[in-house]
Write an enzyme that holds these catalytic residues in place. Structure first.
Site, PDB file in Angstrom:
ATOM      1  N   ASP A  68       0.824  -1.205   0.000  1.00 53.98           N
ATOM      2  CA  ASP A  68       0.000   0.000   0.000  1.00 53.98           C
ATOM      3  C   ASP A  68       0.864   1.264   0.000  1.00 53.98           C
ATOM      4  O   ASP A  68       1.480   1.603   1.004  1.00 53.98           O
ATOM      5  CB  ASP A  68      -0.910  -0.004   1.235  1.00 53.98           C
ATOM      6  CG  ASP A  68      -1.800   1.228   1.308  1.00 53.98           C
ATOM      7  OD1 ASP A  68      -2.142   1.777   0.242  1.00 53.98           O
ATOM      8  OD2 ASP A  68      -2.144   1.646   2.419  1.00 53.98           O
TER       9      ASP A  68
ATOM     10  N   ASP B 125      -2.044   5.578  -5.133  1.00 59.53           N
ATOM     11  CA  ASP B 125      -2.305   4.668  -4.013  1.00 59.53           C
ATOM     12  C   ASP B 125      -2.478   3.248  -4.542  1.00 59.53           C
ATOM     13  O   ASP B 125      -3.489   2.922  -5.154  1.00 59.53           O
ATOM     14  CB  ASP B 125      -3.574   5.139  -3.287  1.00 59.53           C
ATOM     15  CG  ASP B 125      -3.901   4.305  -2.061  1.00 59.53           C
ATOM     16  OD1 ASP B 125      -3.143   3.366  -1.758  1.00 59.53           O
ATOM     17  OD2 ASP B 125      -4.900   4.606  -1.393  1.00 59.53           O
TER      18      ASP B 125
END
Length: 405
Positions: A94, A290
């Site tokens: 992430d 992201d």
């Protein structure tokens, strides 16, 4: 070098072995907010970055290729061995957060989780920590332990670990990962920036370059069971770039602020037509890259403009308004590929200076993911849908799966 080095993973998504996926990146000589002359750029921009093909490279990347697995629509994860003796965990990669956290208690149907009491090298730090994401949150306690990455840099390193004791809407049903690896800057780390992030520890203690590159190979795949049975792949190259994973040149966009990977979007085009919105609209309240989400999340004004432009430039005349709002479905007979009915979307990013820009073009099949449903009459059709779901101050373009009873 850090300004651009960490962005390698964000600006170059390479070629998948199982089927080539390339993003057409071009750069313009000037940017005036509307029409541009796009020019190919040939010179290399990788000065000072370790490449696997260079003898002087500080790290061997061969064993890192294809070290990621993923569930379409649910993210990509890396195998990590934690503690002594080692406990195998799959960890979500992430770039939108900075904490390394792993489940340390049962959660729903999750049967695999980290057991710190069984590790002789685990050390509690007696600090509580909690993190809230756009979707989901968790609470836990900070500690440290040793980790190794089977398909990563050689060696063992001690890192900060948040053991998750409670969570809400964080671990999705049926997922194959038990934790999250935040790759952003320490500014985002909880409970404070003094908690050194995972990758920073690798750089500091293993001596690898402060560079990582990320390849994800699930774009355009559907959520049907036959494809879900075989996880998609990808690569997280820690310490540099693997030339065999991409084609063409590497392009860079500046990081505006080192917390998220915050970048600057200059404009959007739908079907080659400029939306003609002010650039402040595209970047409200921030534009970030992201890897932990599958959504293209847009500010409300931009979302409305994009969906209107798709509607106006598509070759479909008989869709009801509910389809464009995400409340109704559209179906085609099996075997039909309707991608040519819809326009491409191009996102223009700031180049290395204020007079340059480059674009990333997103194909329709990456915005609308096909679903296979068995109808009551036992016939099969392909369903495609764009759904609009409110997310804070923005809206999202993504695919939805709806059961048919």
């Amino acid at each position: 070098m850090k300004l651009f080095a960490r962005l390698v993973l964000l600006s170059v998504l390479g070629v998948c072995r199982a089927g080539y996926l390339s993003l057409p990146l071009k750069i313009s000589s000037t940017f005036n907010g509307s029409g541009e002359l796009l020019l190919d750029r040939r010179e290399s921009l990788v000065h000072g970055i370790s490449l696997a093909s260079q003898p002087a490279g500080a790290v061997s990347f061969v064993n890192m290729v294809n070290n990621l697995k993923g569930d379409v629509g649910r993210g990509y994860y890396l195998e990590i061995q934690m503690g002594t003796p080692a406990q195998k965990m799959n960890i979500l990669v992430d770039t939108g957060s900075s904490n390394f956290a792993v489940a340390a208690a049962p959660n729903g149907d999750m049967v695999t989780y980290f057991k710190p009491e069984l590790s002789s090298t685990y050390k509690p730090l007696n600090r509580d920590v909690s993190v809230r994401y756009t979707q989901g949150s968790w609470m836990g306690r900070l500690g440290t332990d040793v980790v190794t990455i089977p398909k990563g840099p050689n060696g063992t390193v001690t890192i900060n670990i948040a053991i998750i004791m409670e969570s809400e809407n964080f671990f999705l049903p049926g997922i194959n990962w038990q934790g999250i690896l935040g790759l952003a800057y320490s500014t985002l780390a909880k409970p404070s920036s003094s908690v050194e992030p995972f990758f920073d520890s690798l750089v500091k203690h293993m001596g690898i370059p402060d560079v990582f590159s990320l390849q994800m190979c699930g774009a355009g795949l559907s959520l049907v069971a036959v494809e879900q049975a075989s996880p998609v792949g990808g690569s997280l190259i820690m310490g540099g770039i693997e030339p065999n994973l991409y084609k063409g040149d590497i392009w860079y966009t500046p990081i505006k602020e080192e917390w998220y990977y915050q970048i600057e979007v200059l404009k959007l085009e739908v079907g080659g037509q400029n939306l003609n919105l002010d650039c402040t609209e595209y970047n409200a309240d921030k534009a970030i890259v992201d890897s932990g989400t599958t959504l293209l999340r847009l500010p409300m004004n931009v979302f409305v403009a994009v969906t209107m432009a798709i509607k106006q430039t598509s070759k479909v005349e008989q869709f009801v308004d509910g389809f464009w709002a995400g409340s109704q479905l559209a179906c085609w007979t099996q075997g039909t590929t309707p991608w040519s009915f819809f326009p491409q979307i191009s996102i223009y990013l700031r180049g290395e200076n204020s007079t340059q820009s480059f674009r990333i073009t997103i194909l329709p099949q990456s915005l609308m993911v096909p679903q296979s449903l068995k109808l009551l009459a036992h016939s099969r059709r392909q369903m495609f849908q764009t759904t609009a779901s409110a997310k804070g101050q923005g809206q999202s373009l993504h695919s939805g799966s709806f059961p048919m009873l």
